[in-house]
Write an enzyme that holds these catalytic residues in place. Structure first.
Site, PDB file in Angstrom:
ATOM      1  N   ASN A   1      -4.912   3.836  -2.151  1.00 30.91           N
ATOM      2  CA  ASN A   1      -6.270   4.178  -1.714  1.00 30.91           C
ATOM      3  C   ASN A   1      -6.433   5.689  -1.786  1.00 30.91           C
ATOM      4  O   ASN A   1      -5.611   6.432  -1.243  1.00 30.91           O
ATOM      5  CB  ASN A   1      -6.517   3.664  -0.295  1.00 30.91           C
ATOM      6  CG  ASN A   1      -6.545   2.149  -0.258  1.00 30.91           C
ATOM      7  OD1 ASN A   1      -7.227   1.520  -1.055  1.00 30.91           O
ATOM      8  ND2 ASN A   1      -5.789   1.559   0.635  1.00 30.91           N
TER       9      ASN A   1
ATOM     10  N   ARG B   1       0.861  -1.184   0.000  1.00 27.52           N
ATOM     11  CA  ARG B   1       0.000   0.000   0.000  1.00 27.52           C
ATOM     12  C   ARG B   1       0.893   1.228   0.000  1.00 27.52           C
ATOM     13  O   ARG B   1       1.876   1.292   0.738  1.00 27.52           O
ATOM     14  CB  ARG B   1      -0.903   0.005   1.228  1.00 27.52           C
ATOM     15  CG  ARG B   1      -2.011  -0.992   1.118  1.00 27.52           C
ATOM     16  CD  ARG B   1      -3.033  -0.808   2.234  1.00 27.52           C
ATOM     17  NE  ARG B   1      -4.132  -1.692   2.018  1.00 27.52           N
ATOM     18  CZ  ARG B   1      -4.256  -2.884   2.581  1.00 27.52           C
ATOM     19  NH1 ARG B   1      -3.341  -3.314   3.408  1.00 27.52           N
ATOM     20  NH2 ARG B   1      -5.308  -3.636   2.331  1.00 27.52           N
TER      21      ARG B   1
ATOM     22  N   GLU C   1      15.666  -4.613   0.070  1.00 26.29           N
ATOM     23  CA  GLU C   1      17.020  -5.146  -0.020  1.00 26.29           C
ATOM     24  C   GLU C   1      17.430  -5.180  -1.482  1.00 26.29           C
ATOM     25  O   GLU C   1      16.707  -5.707  -2.329  1.00 26.29           O
ATOM     26  CB  GLU C   1      17.052  -6.556   0.568  1.00 26.29           C
ATOM     27  CG  GLU C   1      18.406  -7.209   0.517  1.00 26.29           C
ATOM     28  CD  GLU C   1      18.383  -8.606   1.109  1.00 26.29           C
ATOM     29  OE1 GLU C   1      19.474  -9.117   1.414  1.00 26.29           O
ATOM     30  OE2 GLU C   1      17.292  -9.194   1.265  1.00 26.29           O
TER      31      GLU C   1
ATOM     32  N   HIS D   1      10.547  -7.328   4.139  1.00 26.46           N
ATOM     33  CA  HIS D   1      11.109  -6.448   3.129  1.00 26.46           C
ATOM     34  C   HIS D   1      10.954  -7.079   1.761  1.00 26.46           C
ATOM     35  O   HIS D   1      10.712  -8.263   1.635  1.00 26.46           O
ATOM     36  CB  HIS D   1      12.580  -6.121   3.431  1.00 26.46           C
ATOM     37  CG  HIS D   1      13.499  -7.299   3.349  1.00 26.46           C
ATOM     38  ND1 HIS D   1      13.772  -8.104   4.426  1.00 26.46           N
ATOM     39  CD2 HIS D   1      14.208  -7.806   2.313  1.00 26.46           C
ATOM     40  CE1 HIS D   1      14.607  -9.053   4.067  1.00 26.46           C
ATOM     41  NE2 HIS D   1      14.888  -8.898   2.778  1.00 26.46           N
TER      42      HIS D   1
ATOM     43  N   GLU E   1       2.625  -5.350  -6.831  1.00 26.35           N
ATOM     44  CA  GLU E   1       1.363  -4.635  -6.932  1.00 26.35           C
ATOM     45  C   GLU E   1       1.389  -3.456  -5.961  1.00 26.35           C
ATOM     46  O   GLU E   1       1.575  -3.643  -4.765  1.00 26.35           O
ATOM     47  CB  GLU E   1       0.201  -5.553  -6.578  1.00 26.35           C
ATOM     48  CG  GLU E   1      -1.147  -4.856  -6.603  1.00 26.35           C
ATOM     49  CD  GLU E   1      -2.261  -5.744  -6.095  1.00 26.35           C
ATOM     50  OE1 GLU E   1      -3.196  -5.989  -6.858  1.00 26.35           O
ATOM     51  OE2 GLU E   1      -2.178  -6.196  -4.933  1.00 26.35           O
TER      52      GLU E   1
END
Length: 140
Positions: free
Chosen positions: A60, A3, A117, A74, A56
């Site tokens: 929002n 997100r 990383e 991570h 992805e």
């Protein structure tokens, strides 16, 4: 899925900074969110026909406070030249939290504080300055 709170800043980071490509972008007005699928350049053509990895980004539209970081784990991303990648990121103002002192691994943070990383593809590069002497900055 990650997100993100600022889609433009995140696309700049992941695409212009890390070199990923936008595979698709869809706005969902009823749900008030946008989904953007990203892939590494080497995977771009095979995304449609295989299970090539994708990232992805979910944006929002209504503001939310996202708390990412080490509890998230991570993302890991292989790069062709860890030193050149870190130089390019630094030129964009991105902090290298854990420099590639060993010629193999570095850590950075996304605009939403997600730990990423960076791994040298193949064998570690020969250790060299200024990376050898650089200290860690912040958390990674």
């Amino acid at each position: 899925m990650v997100r993100v709170s600022d889609l433009d800043a995140s696309l700049d980071f992941y695409c212009d900074g890390l070199g990923l490509s936008v595979i698709s972008r869809r706005d969902y007005e009823q749900g008030r969110f946008t989904l953007v699928m990203l892939a590494a350049p080497a995977d771009r053509e095979s995304v449609i026909t295989s299970d090539a990895p994708q990232l992805e980004l979910t944006y929002n539209w209504d503001p939310e406070d996202y708390r990412g970081g080490r509890n998230f784990g991570h993302l890991a991303y292989r790069v062709e030249d860890i030193y050149a990648t870190c130089e390019q990121l630094m030129e964009k103002g991105i902090v290298i939290n854990r420099p590639p002192r060993d010629g193999r691994m570095a850590f950075i943070r996304s605009p939403d504080n997600i730990s990423i990383e960076l791994l040298q593809n193949g064998e570690a590069l020969p250790i060299r300055e200024p990376w050898r002497s650089m200290s860690n900055t912040g958390e990674w």
